[in-house]
Design a protein around this motif. Structure first.
Motif, short mmCIF file in Angstrom:
data_model
loop_
_atom_site.label_atom_id
_atom_site.label_comp_id
_atom_site.label_asym_id
_atom_site.label_seq_id
_atom_site.Cartn_x
_atom_site.Cartn_y
_atom_site.Cartn_z
N PRO A 197 0.82 -1.22 0.00
CA PRO A 197 0.00 0.00 0.00
C PRO A 197 0.85 1.26 0.00
CG PRO A 197 -0.10 -1.12 2.14
CD PRO A 197 0.58 -2.05 1.19
N ILE A 198 1.96 1.24 0.73
CA ILE A 198 2.91 2.35 0.74
C ILE A 198 4.24 1.82 0.24
CG2 ILE A 198 4.12 4.03 2.17
CD1 ILE A 198 1.72 4.06 4.03
N VAL A 199 4.73 2.36 -0.87
CA VAL A 199 5.92 1.82 -1.52
C VAL A 199 7.13 2.70 -1.20
CG1 VAL A 199 6.94 1.17 -3.73
CG2 VAL A 199 4.48 0.93 -3.39
N PRO A 200 8.10 2.17 -0.47
CA PRO A 200 9.29 2.97 -0.14
C PRO A 200 10.26 3.04 -1.32
CG PRO A 200 9.48 0.77 0.81
CD PRO A 200 8.13 0.83 0.16
N THR A 201 10.81 4.20 -1.55
CA THR A 201 11.85 4.40 -2.56
C THR A 201 12.97 5.21 -1.91
OG1 THR A 201 10.86 6.46 -3.39
CG2 THR A 201 10.16 4.40 -4.44
N VAL A 202 14.08 5.31 -2.63
CA VAL A 202 15.23 6.05 -2.11
C VAL A 202 15.18 7.48 -2.64
CG1 VAL A 202 17.74 6.13 -1.95
CG2 VAL A 202 16.58 3.92 -2.01
N LEU A 203 15.30 8.40 -1.75
CA LEU A 203 15.24 9.81 -2.09
C LEU A 203 16.31 10.16 -3.13
CD1 LEU A 203 13.75 12.46 -1.26
CD2 LEU A 203 15.64 12.86 0.35
N GLY A 204 15.89 10.83 -4.20
CA GLY A 204 16.83 11.28 -5.22
C GLY A 204 17.02 10.32 -6.37
N TYR A 205 16.33 9.16 -6.36
CA TYR A 205 16.46 8.17 -7.43
C TYR A 205 15.10 7.87 -8.05
CZ TYR A 205 21.08 7.24 -5.44
OH TYR A 205 22.37 7.36 -4.98
N GLN B 133 6.50 6.37 -12.00
CA GLN B 133 5.35 6.17 -12.87
C GLN B 133 4.65 4.84 -12.57
OE1 GLN B 133 7.36 6.48 -16.67
NE2 GLN B 133 6.64 8.58 -16.99
N ALA B 134 5.47 3.80 -12.37
CA ALA B 134 4.90 2.49 -12.07
C ALA B 134 4.11 2.51 -10.77
CB ALA B 134 6.01 1.45 -12.00
N ILE B 135 4.64 3.18 -9.77
CA ILE B 135 3.94 3.26 -8.48
C ILE B 135 2.61 3.97 -8.64
CG2 ILE B 135 4.05 4.24 -6.15
CD1 ILE B 135 7.11 3.79 -6.28
N ARG B 136 2.59 5.06 -9.41
CA ARG B 136 1.33 5.79 -9.63
C ARG B 136 0.34 4.94 -10.42
NH1 ARG B 136 4.85 10.20 -10.50
NH2 ARG B 136 4.62 10.01 -12.78
N ARG B 137 0.82 4.20 -11.43
CA ARG B 137 -0.08 3.39 -12.24
C ARG B 137 -0.68 2.25 -11.41
NH1 ARG B 137 0.72 4.86 -17.60
NH2 ARG B 137 -0.45 3.11 -18.43
N ALA B 138 0.03 1.82 -10.37
CA ALA B 138 -0.50 0.78 -9.50
C ALA B 138 -1.42 1.36 -8.42
CB ALA B 138 0.65 0.01 -8.85
N GLY B 139 -1.54 2.69 -8.38
CA GLY B 139 -2.39 3.32 -7.38
C GLY B 139 -1.81 3.28 -5.98
N ARG B 140 -0.48 3.10 -5.89
CA ARG B 140 0.16 3.05 -4.59
C ARG B 140 0.63 4.44 -4.16
NH1 ARG B 140 -1.92 -1.38 -2.98
NH2 ARG B 140 -3.44 -0.45 -4.39
N VAL B 141 1.03 4.54 -2.91
CA VAL B 141 1.56 5.79 -2.38
C VAL B 141 3.07 5.65 -2.23
CG1 VAL B 141 1.58 7.37 -0.42
CG2 VAL B 141 -0.57 6.32 -1.15
N PHE C 299 13.64 -4.84 7.81
CA PHE C 299 12.30 -4.97 8.39
C PHE C 299 11.40 -5.78 7.48
CE2 PHE C 299 7.94 -3.32 8.20
CZ PHE C 299 7.48 -3.70 9.46
N PHE C 300 11.39 -5.46 6.19
CA PHE C 300 10.53 -6.18 5.24
C PHE C 300 10.93 -7.64 5.12
CE2 PHE C 300 9.38 -1.92 3.40
CZ PHE C 300 8.02 -2.05 3.60
N GLN D 255 -6.06 -6.46 -9.30
CA GLN D 255 -7.12 -5.58 -8.81
C GLN D 255 -6.58 -4.56 -7.80
OE1 GLN D 255 -10.21 -8.26 -7.37
NE2 GLN D 255 -11.02 -8.54 -9.43
N LEU D 256 -5.45 -3.96 -8.17
CA LEU D 256 -4.88 -2.91 -7.34
C LEU D 256 -5.69 -1.63 -7.54
CD1 LEU D 256 -1.05 -3.47 -7.91
CD2 LEU D 256 -2.52 -4.43 -6.12
N ARG D 257 -6.15 -1.07 -6.47
CA ARG D 257 -6.98 0.12 -6.52
C ARG D 257 -6.25 1.29 -5.86
NH1 ARG D 257 -9.01 -2.66 -9.64
NH2 ARG D 257 -11.12 -3.55 -9.69
N PRO D 258 -6.44 2.51 -6.40
CA PRO D 258 -5.77 3.67 -5.79
C PRO D 258 -6.19 3.84 -4.33
CG PRO D 258 -6.68 4.23 -7.95
CD PRO D 258 -7.20 2.87 -7.60
N LEU D 259 -5.19 4.05 -3.47
CA LEU D 259 -5.48 4.29 -2.06
C LEU D 259 -5.95 5.71 -1.83
CD1 LEU D 259 -2.44 2.46 -0.44
CD2 LEU D 259 -4.73 1.58 -0.81
#
Length: 345
Positions: free
Chosen positions: A197-205, A245-253, A268-269, A320-324
């Motif tokens: 639901p919340i996708v972590p990425t590295v700042l600046g990449y 772009q991929a994260i937005r298309r999946a409706g994730r944050v 942690f993951f 069936q990923l829906r925008p949060l």
């Protein structure tokens, strides 16, 4: 020459089981054997049709007896693992990947009936670094050689396969370097990442990603089993997607984190078993990787049905990923941020 008896390694996993099923559906192929250390799930086993499952460990020299007794002429080596967690740890993963391949090649070396060998490799052998070229061709090497993990295993395995090809020039050897798989049916670290639901990425990449639909991957392997197509081929869909772009298309944050906290978050993951990201997969999410597929289309004769964007959209729709957060909410948040920024001028 069309195959008569095909052996597929990694038959308890998605790619191996479905490839065995596709080949077993071809009446021109006399026999299909699927081998693995553990049996497939009931669902996968039912879908394999007339393909025969043989519980065997390719790390054991007894695999030579399986190949000889069944008079196997085509080997589809799809069992390379990229997940230490699913393999019982990094040591077990390396043993299965590298030692298993060495034993399999030794068995092929002793069998005069083997005429075709296809290796499911990975574009991870090119690595991911800020010094990479825009596009890798098959003739290029990584700017930063893989230092460990799946990518290093794959690079070593490709070396052993090239050596086998020199010792057995009568065997047609195909090495398929696949981009990361995506699709509604396949389960990988990447599909689980984009389903968070919340996708972590590295700042600046914001990595450029080239993907491949899992159905296209199966189609390429099936064609390699049926036809004499020796050589090394990059296998990926056309086009690229930025990670954002991929994260937005999946409706994730998307949540961008400083590089200093990426390690603890990754641990942690892994501890929660939600994700099993390795260091090379983290580098891929930072820097991305794109390969040239001209040789795949013009020499191998295959054009993927799905582009990278279409493959990702099929994954998102199939899961069936829906925008949060709705579009209206997103626009409202953006407007508030802009209003705050203007007030602070």
């Amino acid at each position: 020459m069309a195959p008569s008896v095909v052996l597929v390694t990694g038959a308890s996993r998605f790619i191996g089981a479905h490839l065995a099923a596709r080949l077993a559906a071809d009446p021109s192929i006399d026999r299909v054997l699927g081998v693995d250390t553990v049996p497939p799930s009931r669902e996968l086993l039912r879908g394999m049709g007339r393909a025969e499952f043989v519980r065997a460990d390719i790390r054991n020299p007894l695999i030579a007896k399986v190949i000889a007794s069944a008079e196997v002429d085509t080997i589809m080596h799809t069992s390379l693992s990229s997940s230490p967690g699913a393999s019982g740890g990094r040591v077990a993963m390396k043993e299965m990947n590298v030692i298993g391949t060495m034993q399999l090649l030794a068995a092929c070396q002793r069998s005069p009936r083997v005429r075709r060998l296809v290796l499911k490799s990975t574009t991870a052998v090119y690595g991911s670094s800020p010094r990479d070229p825009a596009i890798f061709t098959e003739a290029m090497a990584s700017k930063a050689l893989p230092s460990g993990g799946y990518a290093k295993d794959a690079a070593e395995i490709e070396g052993y396969v090239r050596g086998f090809g020199r010792r057995r020039p009568d065997v047609s050897v195909s090495v398929l370097r696949f981009a990361n798989f995506i699709g509604p049916r396949i389960d990988t670290a990447l599909t689980r990442y984009f389903a968070l639901p919340i996708v972590p990425t590295v700042l600046g990449y914001d990595a450029r990603m080239q993907l491949l639909h899992s159905e296209d991957a199966l189609a390429v392997l099936e064609q390699a089993a049926r036809e004499d197509l020796p050589g090394m081929f990059n296998v990926g869909a056309s086009g690229v997607l930025l990670l954002s772009q991929a994260i937005r298309r999946a409706g994730r944050v998307q949540v961008s984190l400083p590089g200093s906290v990426v390690g603890p978050v990754s641990r942690f993951f892994r501890g929660t078993r939600l994700l099993d990201f390795t260091s090379e997969q983290m580098r891929f999410l930072n820097f991305g990787r794109v390969v040239d597929t001209t040789k795949l289309r013009e020499t191998f004769g295959f054009t993927p049905r799905w582009t990278t964007r279409q493959a990702f959209d099929d994954f998102a729709q199939g899961r069936q990923l829906r925008p949060l957060i709705s579009t209206e909410q997103m626009h409202a948040m953006e407007n508030r941020v802009m209003a705050t920024a203007r007030a602070l001028r």
